[in-house]
Design an enzyme around this catalytic site. Structure first.
Site, PDB file in Angstrom:
ATOM      1  N   ARG A 132       5.341 -13.263  52.603  1.00 46.42           N
ATOM      2  CA  ARG A 132       5.445 -11.909  53.167  1.00 46.42           C
ATOM      3  C   ARG A 132       6.882 -11.402  53.187  1.00 46.42           C
ATOM      4  O   ARG A 132       7.144 -10.196  53.124  1.00 46.42           O
ATOM      5  CB  ARG A 132       4.844 -11.892  54.580  1.00 46.42           C
ATOM      6  CG  ARG A 132       5.088 -10.593  55.311  1.00 46.42           C
ATOM      7  CD  ARG A 132       4.068 -10.257  56.400  1.00 46.42           C
ATOM      8  NE  ARG A 132       3.706 -11.311  57.296  1.00 46.42           N
ATOM      9  CZ  ARG A 132       4.466 -11.802  58.292  1.00 46.42           C
ATOM     10  NH1 ARG A 132       5.674 -11.330  58.470  1.00 46.42           N
ATOM     11  NH2 ARG A 132       4.009 -12.748  59.064  1.00 46.42           N
ATOM     12  N   TYR A 173      10.078  16.515  56.490  1.00 47.56           N
ATOM     13  CA  TYR A 173       8.745  16.280  55.913  1.00 47.56           C
ATOM     14  C   TYR A 173       7.720  16.272  57.055  1.00 47.56           C
ATOM     15  O   TYR A 173       7.960  15.662  58.100  1.00 47.56           O
ATOM     16  CB  TYR A 173       8.828  14.938  55.200  1.00 47.56           C
ATOM     17  CG  TYR A 173       7.585  14.361  54.617  1.00 47.56           C
ATOM     18  CD1 TYR A 173       6.810  15.055  53.706  1.00 47.56           C
ATOM     19  CD2 TYR A 173       7.212  13.049  54.945  1.00 47.56           C
ATOM     20  CE1 TYR A 173       5.683  14.472  53.155  1.00 47.56           C
ATOM     21  CE2 TYR A 173       6.101  12.455  54.388  1.00 47.56           C
ATOM     22  CZ  TYR A 173       5.327  13.186  53.495  1.00 47.56           C
ATOM     23  OH  TYR A 173       4.226  12.610  52.948  1.00 47.56           O
ATOM     24  N   ASP A 195      16.536  11.570  54.973  1.00 46.39           N
ATOM     25  CA  ASP A 195      15.478  11.426  53.966  1.00 46.39           C
ATOM     26  C   ASP A 195      16.052  12.029  52.686  1.00 46.39           C
ATOM     27  O   ASP A 195      16.181  13.246  52.554  1.00 46.39           O
ATOM     28  CB  ASP A 195      14.209  12.163  54.419  1.00 46.39           C
ATOM     29  CG  ASP A 195      13.060  11.995  53.430  1.00 46.39           C
ATOM     30  OD1 ASP A 195      13.323  11.706  52.243  1.00 46.39           O
ATOM     31  OD2 ASP A 195      11.900  12.169  53.840  1.00 46.39           O
ATOM     32  N   LYS A 244       8.131   8.615  44.670  1.00 50.05           N
ATOM     33  CA  LYS A 244       8.352   9.841  43.882  1.00 50.05           C
ATOM     34  C   LYS A 244       9.071   9.495  42.571  1.00 50.05           C
ATOM     35  O   LYS A 244       8.453   9.028  41.642  1.00 50.05           O
ATOM     36  CB  LYS A 244       9.138  10.870  44.712  1.00 50.05           C
ATOM     37  CG  LYS A 244       8.602  11.073  46.125  1.00 50.05           C
ATOM     38  CD  LYS A 244       7.176  11.549  46.175  1.00 50.05           C
ATOM     39  CE  LYS A 244       6.734  11.750  47.610  1.00 50.05           C
ATOM     40  NZ  LYS A 244       5.308  11.607  47.807  1.00 50.05           N
TER      41      LYS A 244
HETATM   42  C1  LIG Z   1      10.571  14.314  51.434  1.00 48.96           C
HETATM   43  C2  LIG Z   1       9.515  13.258  51.520  1.00 48.96           C
HETATM   44  N1  LIG Z   1       9.772  12.156  52.217  1.00 48.96           N
HETATM   45  C3  LIG Z   1       8.849  11.178  52.340  1.00 48.96           C
HETATM   46  C4  LIG Z   1       7.622  11.282  51.745  1.00 48.96           C
HETATM   47  C5  LIG Z   1       6.584  10.203  51.961  1.00 48.96           C
HETATM   48  O1  LIG Z   1       6.391   9.411  50.864  1.00 48.96           O
HETATM   49  P1  LIG Z   1       5.054   8.532  50.732  1.00 48.96           P
HETATM   50  O2  LIG Z   1       4.030   9.416  50.119  1.00 48.96           O
HETATM   51  O3  LIG Z   1       5.465   7.394  49.871  1.00 48.96           O
HETATM   52  O4  LIG Z   1       4.679   8.080  52.099  1.00 48.96           O
HETATM   53  C6  LIG Z   1       7.305  12.415  51.004  1.00 48.96           C
HETATM   54  C7  LIG Z   1       5.985  12.567  50.346  1.00 48.96           C
HETATM   55  O5  LIG Z   1       5.617  13.599  49.866  1.00 48.96           O
HETATM   56  C8  LIG Z   1       8.275  13.434  50.890  1.00 48.96           C
HETATM   57  O6  LIG Z   1       8.024  14.569  50.222  1.00 48.96           O
END
Ligand SMILES: Cc1ncc(COP(=O)(O)O)c(C=O)c1O
Length: 407
Positions: free
Chosen positions: A67, A120, A193, A218
């Site tokens: 893990r 987000y 982020d 992404k």
């Molecule tokens: C700016 C941003 N941060 C985080 C995430 C979350 O990513 P995940 O889909 O891998 O949880 C997203 C998903 O669209 C996003 O647009």
């Protein structure tokens, strides 16, 4: 000069980033015997690790539990450290999980978080839900707030500032280096982020941010088929806090997913360059279309964030917003439904182009969002820009007709 066919030593610092990302994360596990080696790390699928003797069962010198990650997880972490300019990277099973992990590693009950109003949406849900339940409160600052405005909000319990720049959906930018410097002077932790910049276009740790978060789902993946998130830091306190959190809460990432992401990382700068060039061309074209009120993309000189973007970013990715001329929802839906190359879907960063309308999910509480028209988000993929422009044009024709009530 090093012989790359046999050398698994770290990349030279004078190499360009794209070269370093191709030759980082090699590990001893890629060796076959003493002479030969394979290009990619082997995927070791294991929960149980068989130890050589009783004495080594409790030794900390070698991995003893699957893990906690084996060779391919470590190779991805090494490569992400190179990308982020970080000492350490923690992996989580999604980008949303990485945001949770980062915040829960540095915050405690009684702390207050200041978060950008443009975070987000699931981040807001986390802050207003689980974090609140565990005694952490959150206040939101306007997505384009100045350093002074943010610092004026700092109270006795404020412990950290969470940035997202550009903002999700609405693309406002912040002066991240200035906010990080002011926060550090007040003893506050900063987190960002940085998914839009994919770790390439902007380097948060070099800009003074303490923890850099990315949804690897992404652009690092680039193929819309895997979830993962990372938190990078060079501060030993946060590195230790992340390790402890991951250990205590039992997060794990699969070796197959790490393998897939490491493969994506190798071509990230190249893909991102193409996404960005196409996005700029299409954003400029859209600005000139009569059905478009404005385009939300910091690389456009018309953007109020253009100067900040020019100063801090080395390019753009494929994601930007478009405000259409005021129109009924059915006209916007007719536009989206008419697109053939653009898929209608949420998780961006893959090779394919995407579109969504955003109005049902834009949520701003510090300052109302005044888009003055329907907001559409586009992800520009790796298709030829001329094909994408033709697709958008025929969609806008249907939009215009729907506005006039002829369809
Ligand atoms: C700016 C941003 N941060 C985080 C995430 C979350 O990513 P995940 O889909 O891998 O949880 C997203 C998903 O669209 C996003 O647009």
């Amino acid at each position: 000069m090093a012989d790359l066919k046999t050398d698994t030593s770290p990349p030279a610092p004078n190499w360009c980033e794209s070269t370093r990302l191709l030759h980082t994360g090699d590990s001893a596990a890629t060796r076959l015997g003493t002479e030969a080696r394979i290009v990619n790390p082997p995927v070791q699928r294991a929960s149980t690790v068989l130890m050589p003797n009783a004495a080594s069962l409790y030794s900390l010198d070698q991995p003893s539990y699957g893990r906690l990650g084996l060779g391919v997880q470590a190779a991805l972490q090494t490569a992400l450290c190179e990308l982020e300019g970080a000492q350490d990277v923690a992996l989580f099973s999604s980008g949303a999980g990485a945001i949770t992990g980062a915040l829960m590693s540095v915050l405690s009950s009684g702390d207050e978080l200041l978060a950008a109003d443009g975070v987000y949406r699931p981040t807001r849900r986390l802050c207003n839900g689980t974090l609140k339940r565990f005694g952490v409160s959150t206040r939101y600052y306007p997505a384009r707030a100045s350093v002074d405005e943010i610092m004026a909000m700092v109270g006795p319990d404020t412990r950290a500032i969470l940035l997202e720049s550009p903002a999700s959906l609405t693309f406002e930018m912040q002066d991240t280096p200035a906010i990080a410097a002011a926060a550090r002077a007040r003893g506050l932790i900063t987190l960002i982020d940085n998914t839009w910049a994919a770790g390439v276009l902007f380097k948060p740790l070099a800009a003074g941010v303490d923890l850099s978060i990315q949804a690897l789902t992404k652009y690092v993946s680039g193929a819309s088929d895997v979830f993962m998130g990372s938190v990078a830091t060079s501060d030993p306190r946060w590195s230790q806090a992340l390790k402890t959190f991951v250990l205590e809460t039992g997060w794990a990432v699969s070796p197959d997913d790490c393998y897939t992401l490491l493969r994506g990382l190798r071509t990230l700068p190249l893909r991102l360059q193409r996404h960005g060039e196409s996005a700029l061309q299409i954003a400029q074209w859209l600005e000139a279309q009569p059905e478009v009120k404005s385009v939300l993309c910091p690389a456009l000189p018309s953007s109020p964030d253009h100067a900040l973007w020019r100063r801090d970013y080395s390019g753009i990715c494929g994601l930007f917003g478009v405000i259409l001329q005021p129109a009924p929802p059915r006209a916007v839906e007719a536009f989206l439904d008419r697109l053939t190359l653009f898929g209608l879907g949420f998780s961006w960063g893959g090779f394919e182009s995407l579109a969504i309308h955003c109005d049902p999910q834009v949520q701003r509480t510090a300052r109302p969002w005044l888009g003055l028209g329907p907001l559409v988000r586009l992800h520009i993929g790796l298709e030829a820009p001329s094909d994408l422009i033709a697709d958008l044009r025929q969609g806008l024709d249907v939009f215009a007709a729907a506005c006039e009530g002829t369809v």
